[in-house]
Design an enzyme around this catalytic site. Structure first.
Site, PDB file in Angstrom:
ATOM      1  N   TYR A   1      -4.265  29.799  95.166  1.00 19.45           N
ATOM      2  CA  TYR A   1      -4.147  28.484  95.808  1.00 19.45           C
ATOM      3  C   TYR A   1      -4.133  27.371  94.744  1.00 19.45           C
ATOM      4  CZ  TYR A   1      -5.681  24.249  98.200  1.00 19.45           C
ATOM      5  OH  TYR A   1      -5.782  22.952  98.650  1.00 19.45           O
TER       6      TYR A   1
ATOM      7  N   SER B   1      -5.206  19.249  94.783  1.00 15.07           N
ATOM      8  CA  SER B   1      -6.555  19.662  95.182  1.00 15.07           C
ATOM      9  C   SER B   1      -7.514  19.612  94.001  1.00 15.07           C
ATOM     10  CB  SER B   1      -6.480  21.097  95.712  1.00 15.07           C
ATOM     11  OG  SER B   1      -7.769  21.643  95.813  1.00 15.07           O
TER      12      SER B   1
HETATM   13  N1  LIG Z   1      -9.019  19.719 103.699  1.00 10.50           N
HETATM   14  C1  LIG Z   1      -9.418  19.727 102.411  1.00 10.50           C
HETATM   15  O1  LIG Z   1     -10.613  19.698 102.098  1.00 10.50           O
HETATM   16  C2  LIG Z   1      -8.399  19.772 101.303  1.00 10.50           C
HETATM   17  C3  LIG Z   1      -8.873  19.762  99.979  1.00 10.50           C
HETATM   18  C4  LIG Z   1      -7.947  19.799  98.946  1.00 10.50           C
HETATM   19  C5  LIG Z   1      -6.592  19.810  99.223  1.00 10.50           C
HETATM   20  N2  LIG Z   1      -6.164  19.841 100.523  1.00 10.50           N
HETATM   21  C6  LIG Z   1      -4.726  19.870 100.762  1.00 10.50           C
HETATM   22  O2  LIG Z   1      -4.417  18.849 101.690  1.00 10.50           O
HETATM   23  C7  LIG Z   1      -3.317  19.247 102.495  1.00 10.50           C
HETATM   24  C8  LIG Z   1      -3.697  19.179 103.968  1.00 10.50           C
HETATM   25  O3  LIG Z   1      -4.815  20.018 104.190  1.00 10.50           O
HETATM   26  P1  LIG Z   1      -5.485  20.208 105.617  1.00 10.50           P
HETATM   27  O4  LIG Z   1      -6.947  20.351 105.382  1.00 10.50           O
HETATM   28  O5  LIG Z   1      -4.998  19.161 106.551  1.00 10.50           O
HETATM   29  O6  LIG Z   1      -4.916  21.642 106.018  1.00 10.50           O
HETATM   30  P2  LIG Z   1      -4.299  22.152 107.397  1.00 10.50           P
HETATM   31  O7  LIG Z   1      -4.133  23.620 107.260  1.00 10.50           O
HETATM   32  O8  LIG Z   1      -5.130  21.655 108.529  1.00 10.50           O
HETATM   33  O9  LIG Z   1      -2.904  21.432 107.453  1.00 10.50           O
HETATM   34  C9  LIG Z   1      -1.740  21.942 106.826  1.00 10.50           C
HETATM   35  C10 LIG Z   1      -0.631  22.006 107.865  1.00 10.50           C
HETATM   36  O10 LIG Z   1       0.535  22.439 107.197  1.00 10.50           O
HETATM   37  C11 LIG Z   1       1.233  23.307 108.079  1.00 10.50           C
HETATM   38  N3  LIG Z   1       2.073  24.204 107.272  1.00 10.50           N
HETATM   39  C12 LIG Z   1       1.665  25.202 106.457  1.00 10.50           C
HETATM   40  N4  LIG Z   1       2.736  25.822 105.929  1.00 10.50           N
HETATM   41  C13 LIG Z   1       3.834  25.190 106.404  1.00 10.50           C
HETATM   42  C14 LIG Z   1       5.237  25.375 106.250  1.00 10.50           C
HETATM   43  N5  LIG Z   1       5.715  26.352 105.475  1.00 10.50           N
HETATM   44  N6  LIG Z   1       6.081  24.555 106.891  1.00 10.50           N
HETATM   45  C15 LIG Z   1       5.605  23.555 107.685  1.00 10.50           C
HETATM   46  N7  LIG Z   1       4.290  23.344 107.892  1.00 10.50           N
HETATM   47  C16 LIG Z   1       3.414  24.149 107.258  1.00 10.50           C
HETATM   48  C17 LIG Z   1       0.160  24.057 108.842  1.00 10.50           C
HETATM   49  O11 LIG Z   1       0.621  24.541 110.092  1.00 10.50           O
HETATM   50  C18 LIG Z   1      -0.924  22.979 108.986  1.00 10.50           C
HETATM   51  O12 LIG Z   1      -0.851  22.349 110.253  1.00 10.50           O
HETATM   52  C19 LIG Z   1      -2.951  20.666 102.031  1.00 10.50           C
HETATM   53  O13 LIG Z   1      -1.977  20.544 101.034  1.00 10.50           O
HETATM   54  C20 LIG Z   1      -4.241  21.148 101.397  1.00 10.50           C
HETATM   55  O14 LIG Z   1      -4.006  22.151 100.440  1.00 10.50           O
HETATM   56  C21 LIG Z   1      -7.040  19.817 101.557  1.00 10.50           C
END
Ligand SMILES: NC(=O)c1ccc[n+]([C@@H]2O[C@H](COP(=O)([O-])OP(=O)(O)OC[C@H]3O[C@@H](n4cnc5c(N)ncnc54)[C@H](O)[C@@H]3O)[C@@H](O)[C@H]2O)c1
Length: 342
Positions: free
Chosen positions: A163, A138
């Site tokens: 985080y 991130s």
């Molecule tokens: N969306 C953004 O702007 C953004 C920015 C920086 C980093 N990220 C990273 O990108 C990745 C995806 O983000 P996103 O926006 O799609 O988030 P999201 O919350 O929509 O998707 C994450 C998914 O992981 C699942 N999950 C969480 N813990 C789990 C576990 N222990 N076992 C199995 N599944 C689990 C959740 O149910 C969820 O569906 C994450 O690592 C997030 O930290 C996202």
């Protein structure tokens, strides 16, 4: 997507019911890759949205997509999954996301992001078919750095939220597993992703919902914040291009490690054109055709004031230029939102 990945490849996507994982699953299964998606369908936000994303993938990708409900913290199940399927690629998007919630529930971040990532790395040891393991880091690893734009060579040892600390920790663990076990790993430092099927806890979603309901939106730090908003389709294309570029030992990596050899690297994925929060609200208002009621509130602990991706490394590696300006992406997001919730 350039056809550089072999379409007969089998790909594991974690967090497949999440915002980014579902978009990647849809794209890859639609392009005839065999995709196994796992997710624990946790209740951090509306589970129906996660289930609807899965339905959408199943409609588009049909027989190429298989969903398995599984928790990343369940080490034996993860080990069994990686042993049973000979994955060519792993795309790890499953995590407890969100900066602010990590102040309330830090344990959830340690479990999913550190224990969960560790379980996947352990299970990846010795998998001879595994070509590349890409995982989500991130932009928050840059913390309060004032060295804009954020470059991958920046020191990221000052995370300002739990985080961010879990994501920085993932990058360290990736280096170690790559060094010890030769697993080719790339961490993608994602910058504020938005678009259709987005996350309800993020600004675009929350602001839109409140503006439509004529509720006040909260603007932190008097609007003195900037974000490098990045459209989901550009993120999907970027991850797929990176997946096809397998890191070699000390290959394209920018870091100058003296003794340790590793085929691990990190890359920014961001639009490279930050926008102030007030400008963001202004564009969103125009897309909706309605003014926001604004309440200014103070800076939140754990937050960062500005994010701005230096995309030089990414462009050199992939040649890909981001295509979606904020007004175009937000208009697509508003159209999706209004038809999904009508
Ligand atoms: N969306 C953004 O702007 C953004 C920015 C920086 C980093 N990220 C990273 O990108 C990745 C995806 O983000 P996103 O926006 O799609 O988030 P999201 O919350 O929509 O998707 C994450 C998914 O992981 C699942 N999950 C969480 N813990 C789990 C576990 N222990 N076992 C199995 N599944 C689990 C959740 O149910 C969820 O569906 C994450 O690592 C997030 O930290 C996202």
């Amino acid at each position: 997507m350039k056809k550089t990945l072999n379409p007969s490849s089998t790909i594991l996507i974690t967090g497949a019911a999440g915002f980014i994982g579902s978009a990647l699953s849809e794209r890859l299964s639609n392009n005839n890759f065999s995709v196994i998606g796992i997710d624990n369908l946790n209740k951090y936000y509306d589970v129906n949205l996660k289930l609807d994303r899965l339905k959408r993938i199943e409609t588009v990708g049909r027989e190429n997509f298989e969903f398995i409900k599984m928790d990343l913290c369940d080490g034996p199940s993860i080990k069994g999954l990686l042993t049973d399927y000979s994955f060519d690629y792993i795309v790890h998007m499953g995590a407890q996301a969100g900066v602010r919630y990590s102040l309330e529930n830090p344990q959830g971040y340690i479990d999913s992001n550190i224990q969960g990532f560790f379980n996947l790395l352990e299970a990846s040891k010795g998998l001879t078919k595994l070509k590349h393991f890409v995982y989500a880091s991130s932009s928050s690893v840059y913390g309060g750095s004032k060295n804009l734009p954020f470059s991958e060579s920046e020191n990221v040892s000052r995370p300002v939220s739990v985080y961010a600390a879990t994501k920085a920790c993932n990058e360290l663990m990736a280096f170690t597993y790559s060094h010890l076990h030769g697993i080719p790993l790339t961490g993608v430092r994602l910058f504020t992703v938005y678009g259709p099927w987005g996350r309800p806890d993020m600004a675009a979603f929350g602001f839109l919902r409140k503006i439509l309901a004529s509720e006040e939106i909260e603007i932190f730090n008097n609007g003195n914040m900037k974000r490098d908003f990045t459209y989901i389709d550009d993120v999907v294309e970027s991850v797929l291009r990176i997946l096809a570029k397998i890191p070699s030992k000390l290959g394209t990596n920018q870091h100058d490690y003296e003794n340790a050899e590793s085929c691990s690297r990190v890359l920014n994925i961001g639009n490279g054109s930050p926008v102030s929060l007030m400008e963001f609200v202004d564009i969103l208002e125009k897309c909706i055709g309605k003014k926001a009621r604004i309440k200014f509130v103070k800076f939140q602990p754990g937050d960062v004031k500005s994010t701005f991706a230096d995309m030089t490394e990414f462009k050199q590696l992939t040649g890909f230029e981001f295509r979606t300006p904020l007004d175009v992406g937000l208009q697509k997001f508003v159209s999706w939102y209004t038809s999904y919730f009508k």
